[in-house]
Design a protein around this motif. Structure first.
Motif, PDB file in Angstrom:
ATOM      1  N   ARG A  57       0.942  -1.364  -0.136  1.00 23.55           N
ATOM      2  CA  ARG A  57       0.024  -0.111   0.143  1.00 23.55           C
ATOM      3  C   ARG A  57       1.056   1.269  -0.069  1.00 23.55           C
ATOM      4  O   ARG A  57       2.017   1.372   0.716  1.00 23.55           O
ATOM      5  CB  ARG A  57      -0.947   0.100   1.382  1.00 23.55           C
ATOM      6  N   GLY A  58       0.321   2.391  -0.570  1.00 28.86           N
ATOM      7  CA  GLY A  58       1.118   3.422  -0.750  1.00 28.86           C
ATOM      8  C   GLY A  58       0.794   4.786  -1.504  1.00 28.86           C
ATOM      9  O   GLY A  58      -0.236   4.364  -2.323  1.00 28.86           O
ATOM     10  N   CYS A  59       1.439   5.558  -1.546  1.00 24.52           N
ATOM     11  CA  CYS A  59       1.172   6.777  -2.436  1.00 24.52           C
ATOM     12  C   CYS A  59       2.420   7.089  -3.480  1.00 24.52           C
ATOM     13  O   CYS A  59       3.593   6.951  -2.926  1.00 24.52           O
ATOM     14  CB  CYS A  59       0.632   8.074  -1.625  1.00 24.52           C
ATOM     15  N   THR A  60       2.081   7.320  -4.568  1.00 25.07           N
ATOM     16  CA  THR A  60       3.177   7.669  -5.454  1.00 25.07           C
ATOM     17  C   THR A  60       3.634   9.115  -5.147  1.00 25.07           C
ATOM     18  O   THR A  60       2.889   9.696  -4.593  1.00 25.07           O
ATOM     19  CB  THR A  60       3.113   7.436  -6.989  1.00 25.07           C
ATOM     20  N   ALA A  61       4.875   9.537  -5.715  1.00 26.70           N
ATOM     21  CA  ALA A  61       5.048  11.199  -5.395  1.00 26.70           C
ATOM     22  C   ALA A  61       4.008  11.967  -6.146  1.00 26.70           C
ATOM     23  O   ALA A  61       4.150  13.246  -5.937  1.00 26.70           O
ATOM     24  CB  ALA A  61       6.485  11.279  -6.101  1.00 26.70           C
ATOM     25  N   PHE A  62       3.328  11.236  -6.908  1.00 24.82           N
ATOM     26  CA  PHE A  62       2.544  12.111  -8.149  1.00 24.82           C
ATOM     27  C   PHE A  62       1.087  11.920  -7.768  1.00 24.82           C
ATOM     28  O   PHE A  62       0.049  12.263  -8.461  1.00 24.82           O
ATOM     29  CB  PHE A  62       2.616  11.654  -9.501  1.00 24.82           C
ATOM     30  N   ALA A  63       0.774  11.381  -6.591  1.00 26.62           N
ATOM     31  CA  ALA A  63      -0.657  10.961  -6.089  1.00 26.62           C
ATOM     32  C   ALA A  63      -1.257  12.071  -5.736  1.00 26.62           C
ATOM     33  O   ALA A  63      -0.684  13.368  -5.449  1.00 26.62           O
ATOM     34  CB  ALA A  63      -0.610  10.062  -5.092  1.00 26.62           C
ATOM     35  N   PRO A  64      -2.389  12.574  -5.813  1.00 31.50           N
ATOM     36  CA  PRO A  64      -3.426  13.289  -5.351  1.00 31.50           C
ATOM     37  C   PRO A  64      -3.382  13.599  -3.715  1.00 31.50           C
ATOM     38  O   PRO A  64      -2.714  12.716  -3.160  1.00 31.50           O
ATOM     39  CB  PRO A  64      -4.793  13.217  -5.838  1.00 31.50           C
ATOM     40  N   LEU A  65      -3.470  14.690  -3.455  1.00 32.08           N
ATOM     41  CA  LEU A  65      -3.276  14.982  -1.990  1.00 32.08           C
ATOM     42  C   LEU A  65      -4.216  14.346  -1.041  1.00 32.08           C
ATOM     43  O   LEU A  65      -3.747  14.151   0.106  1.00 32.08           O
ATOM     44  CB  LEU A  65      -3.552  16.599  -1.766  1.00 32.08           C
ATOM     45  N   ARG A  66      -5.211  13.661  -1.561  1.00 31.93           N
ATOM     46  CA  ARG A  66      -6.099  12.997  -0.681  1.00 31.93           C
ATOM     47  C   ARG A  66      -5.469  11.492  -0.010  1.00 31.93           C
ATOM     48  O   ARG A  66      -5.817  10.915   0.768  1.00 31.93           O
ATOM     49  CB  ARG A  66      -7.437  12.481  -1.146  1.00 31.93           C
ATOM     50  N   CYS A  67      -4.168  11.188  -0.915  1.00 29.94           N
ATOM     51  CA  CYS A  67      -3.537  10.097  -0.705  1.00 29.94           C
ATOM     52  C   CYS A  67      -2.592  10.473   0.414  1.00 29.94           C
ATOM     53  O   CYS A  67      -1.353  11.091  -0.149  1.00 29.94           O
ATOM     54  CB  CYS A  67      -2.795   9.227  -2.027  1.00 29.94           C
ATOM     55  N   ARG A  68      -2.620   9.753   1.546  1.00 33.00           N
ATOM     56  CA  ARG A  68      -1.553  10.425   2.555  1.00 33.00           C
ATOM     57  C   ARG A  68      -1.017   9.202   3.027  1.00 33.00           C
ATOM     58  O   ARG A  68      -1.320   7.930   3.297  1.00 33.00           O
ATOM     59  CB  ARG A  68      -2.632  10.797   3.848  1.00 33.00           C
ATOM     60  N   PRO A  69       0.351   9.507   3.551  1.00 30.59           N
ATOM     61  CA  PRO A  69       1.403   8.401   3.910  1.00 30.59           C
ATOM     62  C   PRO A  69       0.775   7.808   5.241  1.00 30.59           C
ATOM     63  O   PRO A  69       0.054   8.553   5.970  1.00 30.59           O
ATOM     64  CB  PRO A  69       2.629   9.159   4.129  1.00 30.59           C
ATOM     65  N   VAL A  70       1.159   6.658   5.413  1.00 30.48           N
ATOM     66  CA  VAL A  70       0.421   5.936   6.522  1.00 30.48           C
ATOM     67  C   VAL A  70       1.488   6.294   7.798  1.00 30.48           C
ATOM     68  O   VAL A  70       2.508   6.117   7.722  1.00 30.48           O
ATOM     69  CB  VAL A  70       0.670   4.483   6.648  1.00 30.48           C
ATOM     70  N   PRO A  71       0.849   6.779   8.846  1.00 29.94           N
ATOM     71  CA  PRO A  71       1.857   7.346  10.183  1.00 29.94           C
ATOM     72  C   PRO A  71       2.180   6.110  10.733  1.00 29.94           C
ATOM     73  O   PRO A  71       1.788   4.771  10.518  1.00 29.94           O
ATOM     74  CB  PRO A  71       0.638   7.964  10.795  1.00 29.94           C
TER      75      PRO A  71
END
Length: 146
Positions: A88-102
């Protein structure tokens, strides 16, 4: 870093995880943090996309206590099995709604309990720390600088 785990990893399945967010990389074994690599500055933190692959270790001197333990290739082929494999994760180009997991419930860094667990692992099960290896050129490992 190299650890001798507190259990026999060949006796059953265990959960291994890597949390990589913009502030830190944390390695977990069965939800216990064993290593934290904090972002000290942009020059010492990997920002390229992460690749994941499985491999059989190459029996390098750092992994074998300077050759004390030899790889026994009579037991090949070596096989690894993965179950419940999740990425699971977000790419560097993901929209702002994709947040990294704390890494912890309060949103950043390790909780006190997680930090204490990591200290326990490093105190009793860490067998090699490249930052403390006098044979290494530490100009190439700025994370080891005080």
């Amino acid at each position: 870093m190299k650890f001798h785990l507190w259990f026999d990893p060949t006796a059953g399945f265990h959960n291994y995880a890597i949390l990589w967010n913009p502030n830190e990389i944390i390695f977990f074994v069965d939800d216990i943090p064993i290593r934290r690599y904090p972002r000290k500055n942009a020059g010492t933190f990997p920002l390229r996309p992460m690749w994941l692959y499985g491999s059989i270790w190459d029996a390098s001197s750092w992994a074998t206590e300077d050759g004390k333990y030899k790889a026994d290739y009579r037991y090949q082929p070596f096989v690894a099995r993965f179950t419940r494999f999740v990425v699971r994760g977000c790419t560097a180009f993901a929209p702002l709604r994709c947040r990294p997991v704390p890494s912890s419930w309060h949103g950043a860094g390790l909780s006190r309990r997680q930090y204490a667990a990591m200290q326990w692992v490093q105190r009793y099960y860490l067998v090699y720390n490249y930052c403390k290896d006098s044979k290494r050129d530490h100009s190439l490992t700025p994370e080891c600088w005080s």
